[in-house]
Write a protein that holds these residues in place. Sequence first.
Motif, PDB file in Angstrom:
ATOM      1  N   GLU A  38       7.792   0.894   5.251  1.00  8.36           N
ATOM      2  CA  GLU A  38       8.495   1.595   6.237  1.00  8.36           C
ATOM      3  C   GLU A  38       8.615   2.908   5.875  1.00  8.36           C
ATOM      4  O   GLU A  38       8.125   4.207   6.370  1.00  8.36           O
ATOM      5  N   THR A  39       9.391   3.258   4.642  1.00  6.23           N
ATOM      6  CA  THR A  39       9.601   4.512   4.320  1.00  6.23           C
ATOM      7  C   THR A  39       8.325   5.434   3.874  1.00  6.23           C
ATOM      8  O   THR A  39       8.222   6.554   4.496  1.00  6.23           O
ATOM      9  N   VAL A  40       7.404   4.799   3.460  1.00  7.94           N
ATOM     10  CA  VAL A  40       5.978   5.364   2.919  1.00  7.94           C
ATOM     11  C   VAL A  40       5.308   5.579   4.169  1.00  7.94           C
ATOM     12  O   VAL A  40       4.697   6.750   4.407  1.00  7.94           O
TER      13      VAL A  40
ATOM     14  N   ASP B 270     -10.617  -3.426   0.023  1.00  4.37           N
ATOM     15  CA  ASP B 270     -11.650  -3.756   1.113  1.00  4.37           C
ATOM     16  C   ASP B 270     -11.115  -5.106   2.453  1.00  4.37           C
ATOM     17  O   ASP B 270     -11.156  -5.083   3.243  1.00  4.37           O
ATOM     18  N   GLN B 271     -10.461  -6.066   1.124  1.00 10.21           N
ATOM     19  CA  GLN B 271     -10.152  -7.103   2.099  1.00 10.21           C
ATOM     20  C   GLN B 271      -9.000  -6.806   2.980  1.00 10.21           C
ATOM     21  O   GLN B 271      -8.524  -7.335   4.035  1.00 10.21           O
ATOM     22  N   VAL B 272      -7.946  -5.751   2.475  1.00 10.59           N
ATOM     23  CA  VAL B 272      -6.916  -5.492   3.310  1.00 10.59           C
ATOM     24  C   VAL B 272      -7.237  -4.311   4.241  1.00 10.59           C
ATOM     25  O   VAL B 272      -6.296  -3.832   5.049  1.00 10.59           O
ATOM     26  N   GLY B 273      -8.373  -3.975   4.504  1.00  9.51           N
ATOM     27  CA  GLY B 273      -8.741  -3.162   5.555  1.00  9.51           C
ATOM     28  C   GLY B 273      -8.705  -1.610   5.191  1.00  9.51           C
ATOM     29  O   GLY B 273      -8.646  -0.910   6.373  1.00  9.51           O
ATOM     30  N   LEU B 274      -8.559  -1.358   4.284  1.00  7.00           N
ATOM     31  CA  LEU B 274      -8.378   0.156   3.817  1.00  7.00           C
ATOM     32  C   LEU B 274      -9.946   0.968   3.971  1.00  7.00           C
ATOM     33  O   LEU B 274     -10.859   0.030   3.865  1.00  7.00           O
ATOM     34  N   ASP B 275      -9.900   1.933   4.253  1.00  7.06           N
ATOM     35  CA  ASP B 275     -11.087   2.511   4.470  1.00  7.06           C
ATOM     36  C   ASP B 275     -11.866   3.525   3.423  1.00  7.06           C
ATOM     37  O   ASP B 275     -13.128   3.681   3.555  1.00  7.06           O
TER      38      ASP B 275
ATOM     39  N   LYS C   1       0.628  -3.402   5.718  1.00  7.98           N
ATOM     40  CA  LYS C   1       1.778  -2.829   6.520  1.00  7.98           C
ATOM     41  C   LYS C   1       1.804  -1.389   6.588  1.00  7.98           C
ATOM     42  O   LYS C   1       1.899  -0.789   7.947  1.00  7.98           O
ATOM     43  N   VAL C   2       1.705  -0.710   5.711  1.00  8.60           N
ATOM     44  CA  VAL C   2       1.675   0.877   5.969  1.00  8.60           C
ATOM     45  C   VAL C   2       0.655   1.344   7.132  1.00  8.60           C
ATOM     46  O   VAL C   2       1.194   2.003   7.867  1.00  8.60           O
ATOM     47  N   ALA C   3      -0.564   1.185   6.874  1.00  8.54           N
ATOM     48  CA  ALA C   3      -1.489   1.865   7.627  1.00  8.54           C
ATOM     49  C   ALA C   3      -1.322   1.355   9.175  1.00  8.54           C
ATOM     50  O   ALA C   3      -1.270   2.273  10.063  1.00  8.54           O
ATOM     51  N   PRO C   4      -1.090   0.124   9.529  1.00  5.55           N
ATOM     52  CA  PRO C   4      -0.803  -0.166  10.691  1.00  5.55           C
ATOM     53  C   PRO C   4       0.380   0.251  11.380  1.00  5.55           C
ATOM     54  O   PRO C   4       0.494   0.980  12.484  1.00  5.55           O
ATOM     55  N   MET C   5       1.649   0.723  10.439  1.00  9.59           N
ATOM     56  CA  MET C   5       2.867   1.257  10.890  1.00  9.59           C
ATOM     57  C   MET C   5       2.523   2.773  11.356  1.00  9.59           C
ATOM     58  O   MET C   5       2.848   3.096  12.205  1.00  9.59           O
ATOM     59  N   VAL C   6       1.771   3.414  10.333  1.00  7.39           N
ATOM     60  CA  VAL C   6       1.471   4.838  10.562  1.00  7.39           C
ATOM     61  C   VAL C   6       0.776   5.058  11.908  1.00  7.39           C
ATOM     62  O   VAL C   6       1.238   5.653  12.777  1.00  7.39           O
TER      63      VAL C   6
END
Lengths: 339, 339
Positions: free
Chosen positions: B287-289, B38-43, B329-334
């Motif tokens: 980045e890979t993921v 929740d804190q890192v903004g996942l849905d 990192k991953v979510a904003p990159m995607v």
Amino acid sequence: MVLEFGLDTFGDITADAIGPRSGAQVIRDTLAEAVLADQVGLDYIGLGEHHRPDFAISAMEPLLGAILASTERIHAGTSVTVLSSDDPIRVFQRLATLDALAPGRAELTIGRGSFTESFPLFGFDLNDYETLFTEKAQLLQSLVAQEKISFQGSHRPALKGVTVYPRPERPLQVWRGVGGSPDSVLEAAAMDMPLVMAIIGGNPARFTPMADLYRHTRARMGAQMLPLSVHSPGHVAATDDEAKERYFPAYATMHDLIGRSRGWPRFTKAAFEAEIAHGSLYVGSPETVAKKIATTVKALGLDRFTLKYSAGPQNPAHLRDAIALYGSKVAPMVRDMLA
Amino acid sequence: MVLEFGLDTFGDITADAIGPRSGAQVIRDTLAEAVLADQVGLDYIGLGEHHRPDFAISAMEPLLGAILASTERIHAGTSVTVLSSDDPIRVFQRLATLDALAPGRAELTIGRGSFTESFPLFGFDLNDYETLFTEKAQLLQSLVAQEKISFQGSHRPALKGVTVYPRPERPLQVWRGVGGSPDSVLEAAAMDMPLVMAIIGGNPARFTPMADLYRHTRARMGAQMLPLSVHSPGHVAATDDEAKERYFPAYATMHDLIGRSRGWPRFTKAAFEAEIAHGSLYVGSPETVAKKIATTVKALGLDRFTLKYSAGPQNPAHLRDAIALYGSKVAPMVRDMLA
């Protein structure tokens, strides 16, 4: 066990100036009431299941998870789980999960259920009332007492050497709720379950033989004594008159709604006054309610008293007042009276 | 629907320097992981049920109640509820209670279940695998779509004009989880349920025909499009090498333990590398993921991607690292890659 003070609720649909609240709002209100109960130092809050339009709580454990996550000290559990129409393995898994979330604070009370709505709803036959409960209570007791269990009954395929997960870190707390049948009291004693007696009308002293039967049976078994609790309805307000005025209309509404399907006579003000004076309604000022609880605790030799604090379409603000007074005034007064 | 990022876990028994953690500890860790998500903004965070010693979560809703009470924004639900061996009315009541506690944030995903442990445990016959699910899904769908329901099936007595409480304040969110059967996809489209495709191995593009079948069926019905989601396993760490080193031993342990009862060949490092390069393991640096998720999202036209972040006896500290990197990192990159 130091004398404990609890609350019970079935999530009665409350009403404020605008009208009846939604079931969802009642669920949120119940969470807030549990947080308040924790803050005023109460020891227990129990949620009971109903499957009718006049009650909001049909699934206790999601709400118990929220309560245990939002409180620090209070125990929380079911009051009661109608085990006859549930699955003992699921019930065990839910309790073990709640206990993991709040170590030592999760409880379960099992009973036969005094309402019959849950039987057809979950596909059970009321003709199996006796065997459903007895078999399921035995299976649950095995799950609580042993890691590896085997079970054979008439309502499900057999189980052989099964372990159910998650494994609890400590013995799970399972109470047996009874209405007044000596058979149930003997069963509870034999199954090593502490006893909750639901006394919802009449002089509480009538239950002294039940309490004695439980204690004598445990003694004869050479088993350790287990806690005894009483659940009874009531309401606390600043004065006796205010408590009666706030409580009577909602209690009478609930009583008459349920009574219609059970052939009860309409509830009168005279019956109300008589139940307060000599029966099992704990309604009045903190001092009045404290005196009455102290008398019951002494007569029956109780370890816990739980006040069923919601009854019919009460104003939720009055419920909060009652909880605050019960925790901050009534409980210390009873402890003083019994010291 | 804006592209959403979720997590799924079955509560695998983790291990730290001291050894395996208890199931109860894993349940508490999962609550902390949800708070971090929740804190890192996942849905979304989804919990799935297992009934085996290698998993701690068998009862999702008590833990979901605690998660929803401890978080602000994240949706939380089941991934999946094995509906075949549960009671659709109980499932509905638990979801309605969770939704009341956290309006609009509770979800349910139903599926047939790929493990068979739950059938004998809850007294069901694996020979009824098909009809159990189909009938129960129909009953659940009626409960979600209508207030008054009637139902006739072969696994329970009929219901006539019944209403189940508590009543939800808004339409409940029920997804259908599928493994890869076109029949299940057609059923989900017909039942107005958004679709979660569990892709746990092989090239995700193989599922493009499934996604198309779902979309075309909805279009042919003249029905609104509903969200599509993919659930796949993976792990994120600072570098590709670190992610692989942290993930491989635990994943291989879990794979081989489950594979023993299913006749799978032992999992090798070569199979691991191949699944990362061309299959459905999302393992590596952020980045890979992110690149791999972006490719899958584009190929299948997804609205949500959920990373099954726990797998076997991983170190819980690594799980927390992965969640933090996935959200921050991953979510904003995607999102950038697909903008």
